[in-house]
Motif scaffolding. Structure first.
Motif, short mmCIF file in Angstrom:
data_model
loop_
_atom_site.label_atom_id
_atom_site.label_comp_id
_atom_site.label_asym_id
_atom_site.label_seq_id
_atom_site.Cartn_x
_atom_site.Cartn_y
_atom_site.Cartn_z
N ASP A 145 0.50 -11.47 -31.12
CA ASP A 145 1.14 -10.68 -32.17
C ASP A 145 1.26 -11.55 -33.42
O ASP A 145 1.91 -12.59 -33.39
CB ASP A 145 2.53 -10.22 -31.72
N PRO A 146 0.62 -11.15 -34.54
CA PRO A 146 0.60 -12.03 -35.72
C PRO A 146 1.99 -12.39 -36.25
O PRO A 146 2.22 -13.54 -36.63
CB PRO A 146 -0.19 -11.20 -36.75
N THR A 149 -4.70 -28.87 -28.27
CA THR A 149 -4.61 -28.66 -29.72
C THR A 149 -4.08 -27.28 -30.04
O THR A 149 -4.17 -26.36 -29.22
CB THR A 149 -5.99 -28.85 -30.38
N ASN A 150 -3.54 -27.16 -31.24
CA ASN A 150 -3.09 -25.84 -31.71
C ASN A 150 -4.25 -24.98 -32.19
O ASN A 150 -4.06 -23.79 -32.46
CB ASN A 150 -2.03 -25.99 -32.80
N GLY A 151 -5.43 -25.54 -32.34
CA GLY A 151 -6.63 -24.76 -32.62
C GLY A 151 -6.94 -24.50 -34.07
O GLY A 151 -7.99 -23.94 -34.39
N LEU A 152 -6.09 -24.93 -34.99
CA LEU A 152 -6.29 -24.57 -36.39
C LEU A 152 -7.54 -25.21 -36.99
O LEU A 152 -8.15 -24.65 -37.90
CB LEU A 152 -5.06 -24.95 -37.22
N THR A 153 -7.94 -26.38 -36.50
CA THR A 153 -9.13 -27.03 -37.06
C THR A 153 -10.42 -26.62 -36.37
O THR A 153 -11.51 -26.96 -36.84
CB THR A 153 -9.02 -28.56 -36.98
N THR A 212 5.48 -20.39 -34.70
CA THR A 212 4.75 -21.60 -35.09
C THR A 212 5.03 -22.06 -36.51
O THR A 212 4.70 -23.19 -36.87
CB THR A 212 3.24 -21.38 -34.97
N GLY A 213 5.60 -21.17 -37.34
CA GLY A 213 5.79 -21.51 -38.74
C GLY A 213 4.53 -21.41 -39.56
O GLY A 213 4.51 -21.83 -40.73
N VAL A 214 3.46 -20.86 -38.99
CA VAL A 214 2.17 -20.78 -39.67
C VAL A 214 1.57 -19.39 -39.46
O VAL A 214 1.56 -18.88 -38.34
CB VAL A 214 1.18 -21.84 -39.12
N ASP A 215 1.07 -18.79 -40.52
CA ASP A 215 0.35 -17.52 -40.41
C ASP A 215 -1.10 -17.83 -40.08
O ASP A 215 -1.98 -17.73 -40.93
CB ASP A 215 0.47 -16.74 -41.73
N GLY A 216 -1.33 -18.20 -38.81
CA GLY A 216 -2.64 -18.74 -38.47
C GLY A 216 -3.29 -18.18 -37.23
O GLY A 216 -4.23 -18.77 -36.70
N SER A 269 0.39 -29.63 -37.69
CA SER A 269 0.37 -28.65 -38.77
C SER A 269 1.18 -27.41 -38.45
O SER A 269 1.26 -26.49 -39.27
CB SER A 269 -1.09 -28.26 -39.09
N MET A 270 1.78 -27.37 -37.26
CA MET A 270 2.69 -26.27 -36.89
C MET A 270 4.09 -26.82 -36.66
O MET A 270 4.28 -28.03 -36.49
CB MET A 270 2.20 -25.56 -35.62
#
Length: 323
Positions: A124-125, A96-100, A132-136, A22-23
């Motif tokens: 840093d957001p 994992t990237n941690g998003l889930t 990553t291409g994700v605001d996450g 997802s990234m």
């Protein structure tokens, strides 16, 4: 255990469950690479058969689930459950990237997952979104808390360091690790994937990472490495806090002589080395009927290609095989 031609004993399997993620991290997933659709993959039952065979007959004791991102695999929970049911696997981990994790960490833990390595390259957001291409970022940080609450331990942070991007974040990442009592490992960029052609400009060696960190370190005590890819130290910072800091140095000081791992991709391709090309496949050995002798022959033949040291340049993008 399986052995390569140099006598290195293989007890650690890194199993890529999917190329999907997802990234789109700048060093990992090319912008042109589409999410895979309809590609043949080892099924959860085949994964269990393979792991059970390797545990019973070849001393496998450690499995790490990778990707892409393993949480992109719909059957992930079933796969964790199946692997956790195998006596002899004493270390079942996931990168994992941690998003889930905010909503799924407890589910993973209840299924039998023991450890997590969390990919986190900056606090840093804006930089996080750019890399990553994700605001996450907030989701990942909530995921860290959720994993801790679920009893998953240890949780380690993996940080790939890029010159001109997040190298300035090394001190803040170590302070974060100390404040949250989680080990952190800084990883040298490898010449593979989207930044392969720019590697010389973006690569930050361990010595430079340590120099960036030095102004905030009061004391440092080296820890035993063993088979761990990271060379770790327990550091006391200038504010009195303590962090466990590791450096994974495939380029400046490789750890190939202690390598005890092999990698199998979601499609059954066998990678005796992360930076080498695939050397055979298990697909026909497990489907339509599992054939233990064919599995053994395919793996042993692949290990004959495992060199004393990894190639300088990688052959695949990281999202195909995981770290």
């Amino acid at each position: 255990m399986f052995q390569d031609t140099l006598g290195r004993r293989i007890g650690y399997l890194r199993l890529s469950l999917t190329k999907a993620c997802s990234m789109r991290c700048t060093y990992c997933r090319p912008t042109w690479l589409e999410q895979p659709r309809g590609e043949p993959m080892l099924s959860p039952a085949e994964i269990e058969q393979l792991a059970r065979h390797m545990v019973t007959n070849h001393g496998l004791y450690k499995v790490r689930l990778t990707g892409g991102d393993p949480t992109s695999r719909p059957e992930l929970v079933e796969i964790i459950q199946r692997l956790a049911s195998i006596d002899g696997i004493t270390d079942l981990a996931m990168t994992t990237n941690g998003l889930t994790l905010p909503r799924m960490a407890k589910v993973y833990a209840d299924a039998g997952l023991q450890r997590i390595n969390l990919s986190l390259d900056t606090l840093d957001p804006e930089r996080f979104a750019r890399m990553t291409g994700v605001d996450g970022l907030n989701r990942v940080l909530k995921g860290l808390d959720a994993a801790r609450s679920a009893g998953i331990a240890p949780i380690k942070i993996n940080t790939v360091v890029l010159r001109g991007e997040n190298d300035v974040d090394i001190p803040s990442m170590v302070r974060f690790a100390a404040a949250n009592d989680v080990p952190i490992r800084f990883i040298e960029l490898m010449p593979m994937g989207p930044l392969a052609s720019a590697w010389a400009d973006r690569y930050v060696p361990e010595a430079e990472m340590r120099a960036i960190l030095a102004p905030i370190v009061r004391e440092s005590e080296d820890l035993e490495q063993g088979h761990d890819a990271a060379r770790c130290a327990r550091v006391t910072l200038d504010d009195g806090s303590v962090a466990k800091v590791g450096f994974i140095t495939p380029m400046s000081c490789n750890f190939c002589a202690q390598c005890n791992r092999m990698r199998i991709a979601a499609d059954g391709a066998i990678y005796p080395c992360l930076m080498d090309e695939p050397r055979g496949s298990l697909f026909n050995a497990v489907r339509p009927v599992f054939n233990g002798r064919a599995v053994d022959a395919a793996i042993q033949q692949s290990l004959e290609h495992k060199q004393a040291e990894h190639p300088h340049d990688g052959f695949v993008t990281m999202t195909h095989i995981g770290g």
